[in-house]
Enzyme design. Sequence first.
Site: not given
Length: 137
Positions: A79-80, A125, A14, A39, A41, A33
Amino acid sequence: MIYLTRVENFNAAHKLSNPNWSAEKNEEVFGKCANVNWHGHNYELHVTIKGNPDPETGFVFNAKTLGVIIKDVVIEKIDHRNLNMDVDFMAGKFTSAENLAIAIWDQLSQHLPAEVMLHCIKLYETPRIYVEYYGGK
């Protein structure tokens, strides 16, 4: 009242950026960020439900079934993925951990049976930063 927590993991990218601000202001407030190239997490999601144990099973709710609901309703969608661009339930929302926790709550609360209540969404996070959401706005 018994509390049951299921833990799941997902990875997502995000960018935190206020479109009404300059690039400099976004970088000042959000630091790395606000990277224009995004970037990511490695998130850890804790979903806690509460209720009374069923007299026939001893379960508040079957933990395996809870895991399936979490995976089907949330994990498969995020996810991903890029939270800013790919996730329908984050469309038009600022993709902070706080807003993501609220959105996950909203998704899950629609799919849990009446005999259990969603108690808390805890979203890590990073290993040192997490948010907790207990419902309500």
